[in-house]
Design a protein around this motif. Structure first.
Motif, short mmCIF file in Angstrom:
data_model
loop_
_atom_site.label_atom_id
_atom_site.label_comp_id
_atom_site.label_asym_id
_atom_site.label_seq_id
_atom_site.Cartn_x
_atom_site.Cartn_y
_atom_site.Cartn_z
N UNK A 40 0.83 -1.21 0.00
CA UNK A 40 0.00 0.00 0.00
C UNK A 40 0.86 1.25 0.00
N UNK A 90 -2.32 -22.16 -0.23
CA UNK A 90 -3.48 -22.67 0.51
C UNK A 90 -4.05 -23.89 -0.20
N UNK A 101 -7.71 -16.42 -6.82
CA UNK A 101 -6.75 -15.34 -6.67
C UNK A 101 -6.74 -14.86 -5.26
N UNK A 102 -5.58 -14.91 -4.66
CA UNK A 102 -5.45 -14.36 -3.32
C UNK A 102 -4.61 -13.10 -3.40
N UNK A 103 -5.19 -11.98 -3.05
CA UNK A 103 -4.47 -10.72 -3.04
C UNK A 103 -4.27 -10.28 -1.60
N UNK A 104 -3.04 -10.06 -1.24
CA UNK A 104 -2.77 -9.56 0.10
C UNK A 104 -2.28 -8.12 -0.01
N UNK A 105 -2.84 -7.26 0.81
CA UNK A 105 -2.39 -5.86 0.84
C UNK A 105 -1.67 -5.61 2.15
N UNK A 106 -0.74 -4.73 2.12
CA UNK A 106 -0.05 -4.42 3.36
C UNK A 106 1.13 -3.53 3.09
N UNK A 151 -4.66 -6.72 4.82
CA UNK A 151 -5.93 -7.15 4.24
C UNK A 151 -5.73 -8.29 3.27
N UNK A 152 -6.70 -9.18 3.23
CA UNK A 152 -6.60 -10.32 2.32
C UNK A 152 -7.89 -10.47 1.53
N UNK A 153 -7.74 -10.66 0.24
CA UNK A 153 -8.90 -10.88 -0.61
C UNK A 153 -8.72 -12.16 -1.39
N UNK A 154 -9.64 -13.06 -1.19
CA UNK A 154 -9.61 -14.28 -1.98
C UNK A 154 -10.78 -14.24 -2.97
#
Lengths: 145, 145
Positions: free
Chosen positions: A97, A109, A129-134, B127-130
């Motif tokens: 971010x 996973x 789709x796994x999107x991680x924000x940080x 935050x995580x979005x799958x």
DNA sequence: GTATGTGCAAAGGTTTTGCCCCAAC
DNA sequence: GTTGGGGCAAAACCTTTGCACATAC
């Protein structure tokens, strides 16, 4: 290197009933050679070095075709425009971010988990789709320093 | 019902040093009352029923503010434009490639996994979005039938 | 009263489309 | 030779911005 190199793109296109034009090959090569996560305009600029007559609308139309035949995939990494990558083994993205940097990581996973979710909701899952924000290490340092 | 109802939005805004205007309250109410996954234009149309003078640019600007104060979240569910939802407990989305239907499901994969990923890549995950893509029961029936 | 926010209109950027010519098959 | 595909320019969209006025604090 290129995920599609096992089967030449011309063959893939023809098998899907589409024509294998030099523009289509060039656009895919551009994605391969310049790394993923390019947007339409970046593909356009890079590809024009080799084919100055290429038009932006061809890039967009080719993207559609390549998506359709399953060779590339659309990403929504951040608020901006759409980016594309060659479809390979499932990997996912961490997006900072702070600086926008994207870190790719392999699917960790369990297949089992996804399978269970599909069963539970009666949904045939074809992609995850796994999107991680940080915040990446550098940005955290900048913020604390 | 609304995730933010415990703390009124006016208070959240003021605590963040922003003004609590009727437009901002209305836009958040609109998202609450009409379900999530609305895009800017849908919010605009719905909110104008109550405030015909509301402008689309205010909707966009308010979306930015609400994102900033952490009340809503931007989604990239499909190829089209950005959609928004009220920030609640982590849930994820299954998107049907056939009809576009979105099924929400609660975060079932371990917090531990995400924690481990953060450690491994030295990344502070916020935050995580799958997103799962595939085909819902109805679309599968249509396709096979 | 002042700074922040709004409405309006115009601009900006991205993506799509129509039309006609061209080239892959 | 046909038909799908490409180039160009224009349109369509979505989103942002500048400015003058209004209003929350």
């Amino acid at each position: 290197m290129c995920a599609f190199s096992a089967t030449p793109i011309s063959k893939i296109l023809r098998q899907a009933g589409r024509r294998a034009t030099p523009q289509r090959v060039l656009i895919l090569e551009t994605l391969c050679e310049n790394g993923d996560h390019l947007n339409a305009n970046e593909i356009y600029s890079l590809a024009r070095r080799k084919a100055p007559c290429l038009s932006l609308s061809t890039v967009y139309r080719t993207i559609d075709v390549l998506k359709e035949v399953g060779v590339i995939e659309e990403l929504h990494l951040s608020g901006e425009c759409r980016r594309y990558e060659i479809k390979g083994e499932g990997h996912h993205h961490m997006i900072c971010r702070g600086c926008g940097k994207v870190i790719e990581f392999k699917c960790p996973f369990s297949e089992g988990l996804i399978h269970d979710l599909g069963e539970k909701y009666d949904f045939e899952i074809t992609g995850a789709h796994l999107d991680l924000r940080g915040y990446c290490a550098e940005c955290r340092q900048k913020m604390s320093g």
